[in-house]
Design a protein around this motif. Structure first.
Motif, PDB file in Angstrom:
ATOM      1  N   SER A 249       2.370  21.317  -3.266  1.00 37.28           N
ATOM      2  CA  SER A 249       3.298  20.739  -2.297  1.00 37.28           C
ATOM      3  C   SER A 249       2.720  19.437  -1.736  1.00 37.28           C
ATOM      4  N   ILE A 250       3.548  18.648  -1.078  1.00 34.67           N
ATOM      5  CA  ILE A 250       3.143  17.331  -0.581  1.00 34.67           C
ATOM      6  C   ILE A 250       2.629  17.432   0.846  1.00 34.67           C
ATOM      7  N   LEU A 251       1.420  16.925   1.060  1.00 38.35           N
ATOM      8  CA  LEU A 251       0.808  16.937   2.386  1.00 38.35           C
ATOM      9  C   LEU A 251       1.202  15.698   3.187  1.00 38.35           C
ATOM     10  N   ALA A 252       1.165  14.541   2.565  1.00 34.36           N
ATOM     11  CA  ALA A 252       1.495  13.291   3.265  1.00 34.36           C
ATOM     12  C   ALA A 252       1.887  12.233   2.248  1.00 34.36           C
ATOM     13  N   SER A 253       2.828  11.380   2.624  1.00 34.74           N
ATOM     14  CA  SER A 253       3.252  10.300   1.741  1.00 34.74           C
ATOM     15  C   SER A 253       3.839   9.160   2.562  1.00 34.74           C
ATOM     16  N   GLY A 254       3.542   7.948   2.154  1.00 37.02           N
ATOM     17  CA  GLY A 254       4.106   6.803   2.859  1.00 37.02           C
ATOM     18  C   GLY A 254       3.513   5.504   2.357  1.00 37.02           C
ATOM     19  N   GLY A 255       3.819   4.428   3.071  1.00 37.38           N
ATOM     20  CA  GLY A 255       3.289   3.138   2.655  1.00 37.38           C
ATOM     21  C   GLY A 255       3.700   2.017   3.575  1.00 37.38           C
ATOM     22  N   PHE A 256       3.230   0.821   3.248  1.00 39.52           N
ATOM     23  CA  PHE A 256       3.641  -0.370   3.986  1.00 39.52           C
ATOM     24  C   PHE A 256       3.653  -1.574   3.056  1.00 39.52           C
ATOM     25  N   VAL A 257       4.446  -2.570   3.445  1.00 39.65           N
ATOM     26  CA  VAL A 257       4.496  -3.856   2.763  1.00 39.65           C
ATOM     27  C   VAL A 257       4.297  -4.946   3.810  1.00 39.65           C
TER      28      VAL A 257
ATOM     29  N   ALA B  21       0.855  -1.188   0.000  1.00 42.36           N
ATOM     30  CA  ALA B  21       0.000   0.000   0.000  1.00 42.36           C
ATOM     31  C   ALA B  21       0.889   1.235   0.000  1.00 42.36           C
ATOM     32  N   VAL B  22       0.695   2.120  -0.959  1.00 38.25           N
ATOM     33  CA  VAL B  22       1.452   3.370  -1.038  1.00 38.25           C
ATOM     34  C   VAL B  22       0.483   4.487  -1.383  1.00 38.25           C
ATOM     35  N   GLY B  23       0.734   5.670  -0.845  1.00 41.43           N
ATOM     36  CA  GLY B  23      -0.179   6.773  -1.114  1.00 41.43           C
ATOM     37  C   GLY B  23       0.471   8.126  -0.923  1.00 41.43           C
ATOM     38  N   VAL B  24      -0.031   9.115  -1.657  1.00 39.48           N
ATOM     39  CA  VAL B  24       0.478  10.481  -1.590  1.00 39.48           C
ATOM     40  C   VAL B  24      -0.714  11.438  -1.607  1.00 39.48           C
ATOM     41  N   LEU B  25      -0.722  12.394  -0.695  1.00 33.27           N
ATOM     42  CA  LEU B  25      -1.708  13.481  -0.709  1.00 33.27           C
ATOM     43  C   LEU B  25      -0.993  14.767  -1.099  1.00 33.27           C
ATOM     44  N   VAL B  26      -1.616  15.538  -1.994  1.00 31.76           N
ATOM     45  CA  VAL B  26      -1.005  16.756  -2.516  1.00 31.76           C
ATOM     46  C   VAL B  26      -1.845  17.965  -2.127  1.00 31.76           C
ATOM     47  N   ASN B  27      -1.183  19.019  -1.660  1.00 35.62           N
ATOM     48  CA  ASN B  27      -1.859  20.258  -1.300  1.00 35.62           C
ATOM     49  C   ASN B  27      -2.296  21.033  -2.546  1.00 35.62           C
TER      50      ASN B  27
END
Length: 298
Positions: free
Chosen positions: A170-178, A160-166
């Motif tokens: 600009s980038i608000l949040a980004s991350g993920g897990f395996v 699972a990977v995801g990015v939120l953009v303002n």
């Protein structure tokens, strides 16, 4: 807090798990390349997944390159990452953005395309590199990395990977897990995880709300089932330098360098990954030509 990654085991070692906050890493990539929102989401997802994949490698000097070519308007996505958590990446066309898809999310699949491949080249310090390639299955990238693990490495996984953009790009949040299932895992463990995955928030939303990488794994696996093994920093890091580009020019050979002097009287180089530019004067090129001649003559 700076970006970092956690490695963990769950259910008495039957599940291997990784989680990472890459908000600052993707912010740096966005700032340097001036990516538009959909391009930022695609690049951010690819860099986040590649970062986790690289930290699975043994030995700090080991590294990998991920290339995603789906035929979409974004062009190719290229990511370099190493076992120390240093990652860089770029997209061929950073100025790509579309309206939200039917799920109300950035339309990464439309930008990436689905007619192509995801390839991984691992440099493990051996004579030959390991290369794996799979067709893209969705273009959303999380599913594509999941398919890579299952198909190329025979490890049942959930990525699972995801990015939120303002609104200002600009980038608000980004991350993920395996989450990876080890041989011997019981069916009830897998069923438990599948149900949790169905009911959790998108990973980028969890990071936006303040969840740490540890908390991401607790949300999926249950805190009581997780044993955190280590935490380590991750960051955007580019290995380019003025000297590296100079070496590349010298490797072209004396004749080609002399042609550059005759045609332009100078040379300019730009790094795709970090967007740094390097200028070389006529005198620099003359010196490079001399060095190339010496190398050729031994």
């Amino acid at each position: 807090m700076s970006d970092y990654l956690v490695k963990a085991l769950a259910f008495d070692g039957n599940i291997r798990a990784y989680a990472v906050d890459t908000t600052e890493m993707i912010s740096e990539a966005q700032r340097r390349q001036e990516t538009w929102p959909t391009a930022s989401a695609a690049l951010g997802r690819a860099m986040t997944a590649s970062t986790m994949m690289a930290t699975m490698l043994k030995g700090d000097s080991n590294k990998l390159t991920v290339k995603i070519e789906g035929g979409g308007p974004i062009g190719a996505i290229i990511v370099d990452a190493n076992a120390k958590g240093e990652t860089r990446g770029y997209v061929s066309n950073p100025k790509v953005h579309f309206d939200l898809n039917r799920h109300g999310k950035l339309d990464v699949a439309r930008a990436v395309g689905t007619n192509g491949h995801l390839s991984v080249v691992k440099d493990l310090g051996m004579r030959e590199n390991f290369t794996g390639q799979v067709p893209l299955v969705s273009g959303e990238l999380g599913e594509d990395f999941t398919y890579y693990f299952v198909s190329s490495e025979q490890i049942p996984s959930a990525v699972a990977v995801g990015v939120l953009v303002n609104p200002d790009n600009s980038i608000l949040a980004s991350g993920g897990f395996v989450i990876q299932v080890m041989p011997g895992a019981q069916e009830e463990m897998i069923t438990f995880i599948e149900k949790r995955l169905e009911n959790i928030d998108p990973v980028s939303k969890m990071i936006e709300s303040g969840d740490s990488p540890e908390q991401l794994l607790y949300n999926v696996l249950g805190e009581e089932n997780v044993k955190i093994l280590s935490t380590s920093p991750v960051s955007f890091s580019c290995s380019c330098s003025r000297e590296r580009f100079a070496d590349a020019i010298i490797s072209l050979g004396e004749a080609e360098i002399l042609d550059m002097i005759d045609e332009d009287g100078k040379a300019d180089a730009n790094c795709h990954f970090c967007n740094e530019s390097y200028h070389y004067t006529k005198e620099d090129l003359e010196s490079f030509a001399e060095e190339a001649r010496k190398e050729k003559n031994g």
